[in-house]
Motif scaffolding. Structure first.
Motif, PDB file in Angstrom:
ATOM      1  N   ASN A  38       0.845  -1.189   0.000  1.00  0.00           N
ATOM      2  CA  ASN A  38       0.000   0.000   0.000  1.00  0.00           C
ATOM      3  C   ASN A  38       0.882   1.242   0.000  1.00  0.00           C
ATOM      4  O   ASN A  38       1.964   1.244   0.599  1.00  0.00           O
ATOM      5  CB  ASN A  38      -0.921   0.019   1.218  1.00  0.00           C
ATOM      6  CG  ASN A  38      -2.191   0.819   0.950  1.00  0.00           C
ATOM      7  OD1 ASN A  38      -2.360   1.406  -0.114  1.00  0.00           O
ATOM      8  ND2 ASN A  38      -3.077   0.846   1.925  1.00  0.00           N
ATOM      9  N   ARG A  39       0.403   2.282  -0.689  1.00  0.00           N
ATOM     10  CA  ARG A  39       1.151   3.532  -0.817  1.00  0.00           C
ATOM     11  C   ARG A  39       0.489   4.639  -0.011  1.00  0.00           C
ATOM     12  O   ARG A  39      -0.689   4.559   0.332  1.00  0.00           O
ATOM     13  CB  ARG A  39       1.226   3.971  -2.280  1.00  0.00           C
ATOM     14  CG  ARG A  39       2.001   3.024  -3.172  1.00  0.00           C
ATOM     15  CD  ARG A  39       2.152   3.590  -4.567  1.00  0.00           C
ATOM     16  NE  ARG A  39       2.835   2.649  -5.445  1.00  0.00           N
ATOM     17  CZ  ARG A  39       4.154   2.514  -5.511  1.00  0.00           C
ATOM     18  NH1 ARG A  39       4.929   3.288  -4.762  1.00  0.00           N
ATOM     19  NH2 ARG A  39       4.705   1.636  -6.303  1.00  0.00           N
ATOM     20  N   ARG A  43       0.642   9.411  -3.001  1.00  0.00           N
ATOM     21  CA  ARG A  43       2.041   8.965  -3.032  1.00  0.00           C
ATOM     22  C   ARG A  43       2.931   9.762  -2.077  1.00  0.00           C
ATOM     23  O   ARG A  43       4.153   9.867  -2.272  1.00  0.00           O
ATOM     24  CB  ARG A  43       2.612   9.013  -4.455  1.00  0.00           C
ATOM     25  CG  ARG A  43       1.954   8.011  -5.393  1.00  0.00           C
ATOM     26  CD  ARG A  43       2.512   8.089  -6.791  1.00  0.00           C
ATOM     27  NE  ARG A  43       1.928   7.062  -7.653  1.00  0.00           N
ATOM     28  CZ  ARG A  43       2.446   5.871  -7.896  1.00  0.00           C
ATOM     29  NH1 ARG A  43       3.607   5.549  -7.328  1.00  0.00           N
ATOM     30  NH2 ARG A  43       1.852   5.010  -8.696  1.00  0.00           N
ATOM     31  N   ASN A  79       7.433   5.933   0.723  1.00  0.00           N
ATOM     32  CA  ASN A  79       5.999   6.227   0.602  1.00  0.00           C
ATOM     33  C   ASN A  79       5.137   4.988   0.439  1.00  0.00           C
ATOM     34  O   ASN A  79       3.971   5.089   0.073  1.00  0.00           O
ATOM     35  CB  ASN A  79       5.744   7.197  -0.555  1.00  0.00           C
ATOM     36  CG  ASN A  79       6.020   6.561  -1.916  1.00  0.00           C
ATOM     37  OD1 ASN A  79       6.536   5.443  -1.995  1.00  0.00           O
ATOM     38  ND2 ASN A  79       5.690   7.277  -2.967  1.00  0.00           N
ATOM     39  N   HIS A  80       5.700   3.806   0.693  1.00  0.00           N
ATOM     40  CA  HIS A  80       4.900   2.576   0.632  1.00  0.00           C
ATOM     41  C   HIS A  80       5.602   1.471   1.410  1.00  0.00           C
ATOM     42  O   HIS A  80       6.745   1.628   1.844  1.00  0.00           O
ATOM     43  CB  HIS A  80       4.641   2.154  -0.819  1.00  0.00           C
ATOM     44  CG  HIS A  80       5.861   1.729  -1.583  1.00  0.00           C
ATOM     45  ND1 HIS A  80       6.760   2.619  -2.113  1.00  0.00           N
ATOM     46  CD2 HIS A  80       6.336   0.494  -1.902  1.00  0.00           C
ATOM     47  CE1 HIS A  80       7.730   1.971  -2.741  1.00  0.00           C
ATOM     48  NE2 HIS A  80       7.501   0.677  -2.616  1.00  0.00           N
ATOM     49  N   PHE A 118      -3.066   6.397   3.900  1.00  0.00           N
ATOM     50  CA  PHE A 118      -2.852   5.509   2.759  1.00  0.00           C
ATOM     51  C   PHE A 118      -3.828   5.845   1.632  1.00  0.00           C
ATOM     52  O   PHE A 118      -4.957   6.275   1.871  1.00  0.00           O
ATOM     53  CB  PHE A 118      -3.011   4.050   3.176  1.00  0.00           C
ATOM     54  CG  PHE A 118      -1.973   3.601   4.159  1.00  0.00           C
ATOM     55  CD1 PHE A 118      -0.717   3.223   3.732  1.00  0.00           C
ATOM     56  CD2 PHE A 118      -2.246   3.580   5.523  1.00  0.00           C
ATOM     57  CE1 PHE A 118       0.260   2.820   4.634  1.00  0.00           C
ATOM     58  CE2 PHE A 118      -1.281   3.181   6.437  1.00  0.00           C
ATOM     59  CZ  PHE A 118      -0.026   2.800   5.990  1.00  0.00           C
ATOM     60  N   TYR A 122      -5.467  -1.509  -0.010  1.00  0.00           N
ATOM     61  CA  TYR A 122      -4.185  -2.162  -0.219  1.00  0.00           C
ATOM     62  C   TYR A 122      -4.305  -3.250  -1.294  1.00  0.00           C
ATOM     63  O   TYR A 122      -5.363  -3.828  -1.514  1.00  0.00           O
ATOM     64  CB  TYR A 122      -3.705  -2.787   1.094  1.00  0.00           C
ATOM     65  CG  TYR A 122      -4.687  -3.763   1.723  1.00  0.00           C
ATOM     66  CD1 TYR A 122      -4.671  -5.118   1.414  1.00  0.00           C
ATOM     67  CD2 TYR A 122      -5.658  -3.313   2.626  1.00  0.00           C
ATOM     68  CE1 TYR A 122      -5.564  -6.005   1.978  1.00  0.00           C
ATOM     69  CE2 TYR A 122      -6.559  -4.196   3.194  1.00  0.00           C
ATOM     70  CZ  TYR A 122      -6.508  -5.539   2.863  1.00  0.00           C
ATOM     71  OH  TYR A 122      -7.417  -6.407   3.415  1.00  0.00           O
TER      72      TYR A 122
END
Length: 335
Positions: A38-39, A43, A79-80, A118, A122
């Protein structure tokens, strides 16, 4: 506004008719293994410093204690995140809800911000854990992320990246978290024992793969919905077909619908005494093919375009025209 289409069905129409926003179907069963990713929303970073990363890992440890999860690989990127997790109790959805919700609340409270951390739901790729190398491949992909992102220099050992489970693989068992399981991946690498020699061999293999891998072999991980052999995929498609509702969507659901439609085509061709090649020899508007197309539209969710391609009935527009007139010509029921 919710726009677009899934499985050939207009999303807005689904919302109006069912009152539910379509969501991806999650397949859960005891012992399932997933590659979860998941990001951050838009982003943006999900970690601002080392303290956030430690809190994320602490929250994962709490989640494993609550759910019985076993982690095979982990990597935190700016970022993830990537997580390869096994669910002995078949409880991915409940566990992820608590895990991501709790970490988001802790992150927001610490940084005094509000809202989503998030971006969307996801991704959860189902992984074949039967020992055929698929688990090793996905864990290798996760552990090589810092190299691909150039977060470690070319002369720096991959194990120097501090926010990955790879360094724990090379450590003695007493120095690893209790929720991390390494034996299955080592076994798929041909390493029978979690010994000093075995861990050195794993490091040699990973450093070699670091420079050999060109990324193409990981396409199924990035774009697919499951990673496994044909039998594994068939079993999952059957499970998807049983559990899918009108409000679900996703690549796995589309593939399940196509598998059912292909089975109906094969049965119909056999019952008619045809061969598969006859579908391309018969004219596009053959009445038998039109009837079969009507049945596929009635009993499956495959698109008109897919049916036209499989039955060799020309373009989507041509088949739509044929189906329209076939529907108009049906005899009306007597009153």
């Amino acid at each position: 506004m919710v726009k677009g289409s899934v499985n050939g069905i207009d999303i807005l129409r689904l919302v109006v008719e069912t009152g539910e926003v379509p969501r991806k179907l999650r397949v859960e069963y005891p012992g399932a293994i997933y590659h979860v990713m998941n990001r951050g929303d838009r982003r943006e970073p999900i970690f601002r410093d080392a303290r956030d990363r430690r809190r994320f890992i602490d929250t994962l440890e709490e989640t494993c204690a609550k759910t019985g999860w076993q982690v095979h690989a982990l990597c935190l990127m700016p970022n993830h995140f990537h997580l390869v997790v096994e669910t002995p109790q078949g409880n991915l959805v409940a566990g992820m809800k608590w895990f991501l919700g709790t970490y988001t609340a802790r992150f927001n409270r610490r940084h005094r911000v509000f809202g989503h951390l998030f971006g969307g739901r996801y991704k959860a790729l189902l992984v074949d854990g039967s020992g055929n190398g698929y688990l090793r491949t996905v864990c290798e992909y996760v552990h090589l992320n810092p190299h691909r992102a150039r977060l470690v220099g070319p002369k720096t050992p991959l194990s120097d990246y501090p926010w990955s489970s790879y360094a724990w693989y090379l450590a003695a068992p007493r120095k690893r978290p209790s929720w991390l399981r390494v034996d299955r991946v080592l076994g798929e690498c041909g390493i029978p024992r979690d010994s000093v020699a075995g861990r050195r061999e794993y490091e040699r293999q990973m450093e070699r793969r670091r420079w050999e891998a060109d990324g193409q072999e990981y396409g199924g991980i990035r774009r697919g919905w499951c990673l496994g052999d044909a039998a594994f995929r068939r079993e999952l498609l059957a499970a998807v077909a049983e559990r899918a509702g009108a409000h679900h969507y996703g690549e796995e659901l589309r593939e399940s619908a196509e598998a059912k439609a292909q089975r109906l085509i094969t049965q119909a061709v056999r019952q008619a005494g045809w061969r598969a090649a006859d579908l391309s020899r018969r004219r596009k508007g053959d009445p038998w093919k039109v009837k079969l197309a009507q049945r596929l539209r009635r009993e499956t969710t495959v698109t008109v375009e897919w049916i036209a391609r499989q039955l060799h009935m020309g373009t989507r527009g041509h088949l739509t025209h044929l189906l329209y007139w076939a529907g108009r010509s049906k005899p009306k029921a007597r009153r």
